[in-house]
Design a protein around this motif. Structure first.
Motif, short mmCIF file in Angstrom:
data_model
loop_
_atom_site.label_atom_id
_atom_site.label_comp_id
_atom_site.label_asym_id
_atom_site.label_seq_id
_atom_site.Cartn_x
_atom_site.Cartn_y
_atom_site.Cartn_z
N UNK A 1 -0.97 10.67 11.91
CA UNK A 1 -1.00 9.40 11.19
C UNK A 1 -0.02 9.46 10.01
N UNK A 2 0.42 8.28 9.59
CA UNK A 2 1.33 8.19 8.45
C UNK A 2 0.54 8.14 7.15
N UNK A 3 1.27 8.29 6.05
CA UNK A 3 0.64 8.16 4.73
C UNK A 3 0.06 6.76 4.55
N UNK A 4 0.72 5.75 5.07
CA UNK A 4 0.22 4.38 4.94
C UNK A 4 -1.14 4.21 5.62
N UNK A 5 -1.28 4.86 6.78
CA UNK A 5 -2.55 4.77 7.50
C UNK A 5 -3.68 5.40 6.66
N UNK A 6 -3.40 6.58 6.09
CA UNK A 6 -4.41 7.25 5.25
C UNK A 6 -4.73 6.41 4.03
N UNK A 7 -3.70 5.81 3.42
CA UNK A 7 -3.93 4.96 2.24
C UNK A 7 -4.80 3.77 2.61
N UNK A 8 -4.62 3.23 3.81
CA UNK A 8 -5.45 2.11 4.27
C UNK A 8 -6.90 2.55 4.39
N UNK A 9 -7.14 3.71 5.00
CA UNK A 9 -8.50 4.21 5.17
C UNK A 9 -9.18 4.41 3.81
N UNK A 10 -8.44 5.02 2.87
CA UNK A 10 -9.01 5.31 1.55
C UNK A 10 -9.31 4.03 0.78
N UNK A 11 -8.37 3.07 0.82
CA UNK A 11 -8.60 1.82 0.08
C UNK A 11 -9.74 1.02 0.70
N UNK A 12 -9.85 1.05 2.04
CA UNK A 12 -10.98 0.37 2.68
C UNK A 12 -12.31 1.01 2.25
N UNK A 13 -12.29 2.32 2.12
CA UNK A 13 -13.52 3.04 1.76
C UNK A 13 -13.93 2.80 0.32
N UNK A 14 -12.96 2.88 -0.62
CA UNK A 14 -13.33 2.88 -2.03
C UNK A 14 -13.04 1.57 -2.75
#
Length: 314
Positions: free
Chosen positions: A53-66
């Protein structure tokens, strides 16, 4: 026919999230006349080495979570609806790795917050499910914040949340071990232990929150409808009207106006407390609220002496 005008109608539309695969092509080169090895550009680094996964994908997961409070299992369900099957444990590992990358930024921002003359601190209950036991324990998030917009000061709005298993005096003493300046807080006892002579990092002044005091009288007035509590609330209202007029002006102007207009109101409030308390039962709620005002009066009026301090931590 020729055009004589037009009508425009608008309708709100949405484009659903698009999942895509980004292919990075790295050609391999070799020289026919040389005995050297194959040459190829190195693969671009990823936030999680070896992940798909890309950094953008991880950032999406984190922002959705928090930011939007979507647990990872629900995110997995949403991604499944888009045709991507991914286990929630994989998403959890992404969140954990992102936290590792952000740890240094958190430390730097917390040091930046603590470098300012006045900070806000407050603690919030945080229910935590104990792994393997199915029981909930109450931990704490301690918020450390700055915001000097009320007097056009240098501190931008910023906050760091420190997770802790308790709200003890030792915990907040450890978190503020290197801080010196004005601490804008409520009347929680743990903060009062920070005001001690000879403190290694330097002195701390406590500016208490007027909104916490006002709330006590407002809650009591809702149940009693007493003219006396109404009189207290009216005096708080005068202070807040003055604050509304001077919000966003310089610290010097705020102090000048407070000395001229707010100080007489606070003195009237103190006189009303002094005159009312002897006439009340020691066990009454109103007497309890007045004693709270007496015990915290210096910190409640510190805003009169310093235009950088707000009347509350709201």
């Amino acid at each position: 026919m020729h055009k004589i005008g037009e009508d425009v109608s608008e309708a709100l539309d949405i484009v659903p999230a698009i999942l895509r695969v980004i292919a990075t092509v790295r050609p391999k080169y070799a020289c026919r006349a040389c005995e050297g090895g194959i040459v190829q550009a190195p693969a671009p680094r990823r936030m999680i080495e070896g992940s798909m996964v890309t950094t953008s994908f991880i950032a999406w997961v984190v922002s959705q979570r928090f930011a939007w409070y979507l647990p990872v299992y629900r995110q997995a369900q949403m991604l499944s609806g888009h045709g991507l099957q991914i286990d929630r444990s994989t998403l959890s590992r992404m969140v954990k790795r992102a936290a590792w990358w952000l740890d240094g930024l958190f430390d730097r921002q917390l040091r930046f917050i603590h470098s300012h003359h006045r900070i806000y601190v407050d603690e919030t209950r945080m229910p935590v499910l104990e792994a393997g036991r199915g029981q909930v324990r109450i931990d704490q998030f301690w918020a450390h914040g700055i915001d000097d917009r009320s007097w056009n000061g240098p501190a931008p709005p910023a906050v760091c949340y420190s997770y802790a298993s308790s709200r003890s005096r030792l915990e907040i003493t450890k978190q503020l071990a290197s801080y010196k300046g004005v601490l804008q807080v409520d009347g929680y006892t743990a903060y009062k232990h920070l005001v001690m002579p000879g403190r290694e990092a330097g002195p701390i002044q406590l500016a208490f929150c007027l909104a916490h005091l006002r709330r006590r009288f407002v809650d009591l007035h809702k149940s009693t409808k007493s003219p006396l509590t109404e009189q207290f609330i009216a005096l708080f209202g005068q202070v807040y009207r003055i604050e509304a007029d001077i919000r966003g002006t310089s610290a010097e102007h705020r102090r000048s106006v407070r000395q001229e207009q707010s100080r007489p109101v606070m003195e009237e409030l103190k006189a009303l407390c002094d005159a009312t308390l002897p006439r009340l039962s020691a066990k009454s709620q109103l007497a309890e609220h007045i004693r709270y005002a007496h015990d915290h009066w210096h910190g409640l009026t510190l805003f009169l002496e310093d235009g950088r301090i707000d009347v509350d931590s709201n």
